[in-house]
Design a protein around this motif. Structure first.
Motif, PDB file in Angstrom:
ATOM      1  N   ASP A  42       0.291  -0.879   0.174  1.00 14.60           N
ATOM      2  CA  ASP A  42      -0.313   0.187  -0.003  1.00 14.60           C
ATOM      3  C   ASP A  42       0.610   0.656  -0.264  1.00 14.60           C
ATOM      4  N   GLY A  43       2.273   1.290  -0.378  1.00 13.99           N
ATOM      5  CA  GLY A  43       3.567   2.286   0.007  1.00 13.99           C
ATOM      6  C   GLY A  43       3.382   2.876   1.217  1.00 13.99           C
ATOM      7  N   GLU A  44       3.060   1.936   2.222  1.00 11.51           N
ATOM      8  CA  GLU A  44       3.395   2.242   4.214  1.00 11.51           C
ATOM      9  C   GLU A  44       5.278   1.964   3.516  1.00 11.51           C
ATOM     10  N   VAL A  45       5.898   2.445   3.940  1.00  7.65           N
ATOM     11  CA  VAL A  45       6.535   2.548   4.859  1.00  7.65           C
ATOM     12  C   VAL A  45       6.858   1.336   6.013  1.00  7.65           C
ATOM     13  N   LEU A  46       7.695   0.337   5.152  1.00  6.05           N
ATOM     14  CA  LEU A  46       8.146  -1.462   6.355  1.00  6.05           C
ATOM     15  C   LEU A  46       8.562  -0.758   7.352  1.00  6.05           C
ATOM     16  N   ILE A  47       9.980  -0.123   7.481  1.00  3.32           N
ATOM     17  CA  ILE A  47      10.257   0.145   9.184  1.00  3.32           C
ATOM     18  C   ILE A  47       9.125   0.592  10.503  1.00  3.32           C
ATOM     19  N   GLY A  48      10.216  -0.585  10.974  1.00  4.49           N
ATOM     20  CA  GLY A  48       8.729  -0.582  11.821  1.00  4.49           C
ATOM     21  C   GLY A  48       8.038  -1.718  12.351  1.00  4.49           C
ATOM     22  N   GLN A  49       7.564  -1.753  10.811  1.00  2.00           N
ATOM     23  CA  GLN A  49       6.216  -3.019  10.805  1.00  2.00           C
ATOM     24  C   GLN A  49       6.131  -3.966  10.957  1.00  2.00           C
ATOM     25  N   LEU A  50       5.823  -4.950  11.663  1.00  2.00           N
ATOM     26  CA  LEU A  50       5.740  -6.197  12.427  1.00  2.00           C
ATOM     27  C   LEU A  50       5.299  -7.403  11.121  1.00  2.00           C
ATOM     28  N   ALA A  51       5.597  -8.582  11.038  1.00  2.00           N
ATOM     29  CA  ALA A  51       5.078  -9.189  10.102  1.00  2.00           C
ATOM     30  C   ALA A  51       5.728 -10.970  10.971  1.00  2.00           C
ATOM     31  N   VAL A  52       4.612 -12.245  10.317  1.00  4.19           N
ATOM     32  CA  VAL A  52       5.155 -13.164  10.662  1.00  4.19           C
ATOM     33  C   VAL A  52       5.491 -14.129   9.403  1.00  4.19           C
ATOM     34  N   THR A  53       6.847 -14.793  10.122  1.00  4.41           N
ATOM     35  CA  THR A  53       6.312 -15.793   8.327  1.00  4.41           C
ATOM     36  C   THR A  53       5.992 -16.770   8.026  1.00  4.41           C
ATOM     37  N   VAL A  54       6.277 -16.720   7.009  1.00  3.64           N
ATOM     38  CA  VAL A  54       5.298 -18.510   6.859  1.00  3.64           C
ATOM     39  C   VAL A  54       5.495 -19.098   5.560  1.00  3.64           C
TER      40      VAL A  54
END
Length: 89
Positions: A42-54
């Motif tokens: 969506d064009g949002e900066v990734l730095i600091g975002q959380l995710a889960v490895t799939v």
């Protein structure tokens, strides 16, 4: 942020189901600044975002710590390099 290192890195050992945070990537050589991981779908900066490895890391042509399939907590599904991931413990 991680420290400076040699150019080519093998895929990192980040198991499926691990919570990670997007961080700047290590410089690849002395005169390079830390590398920005870019933006999400969506064009949002990734730095600091959380995710889960799939899906675990597989070799990548750049040697940037492997390519991981991730689901962000915002709901995006994307692939990204291990150099830009920090494991949350």
């Amino acid at each position: 942020m991680n420290e400076e290192y040699t150019w080519n890195q093998a895929p990192r050992d980040i198991p499926v189901g691990t919570l990670v945070r997007f961080v700047p990537g290590r410089p690849r050589y002395p005169s390079e600044a830390p590398r920005d991981p870019g933006a999400d779908n969506d064009g949002e900066v990734l730095i600091g975002q959380l995710a889960v490895t799939v899906a675990s890391g597989r070799e990548d042509v750049h040697g940037w710590g492997g390519v991981f399939r991730l689901n962000t907590l915002r709901g995006d599904s994307l692939s990204h390099y291990g150099d830009f991931l920090e494991v949350i413990e």
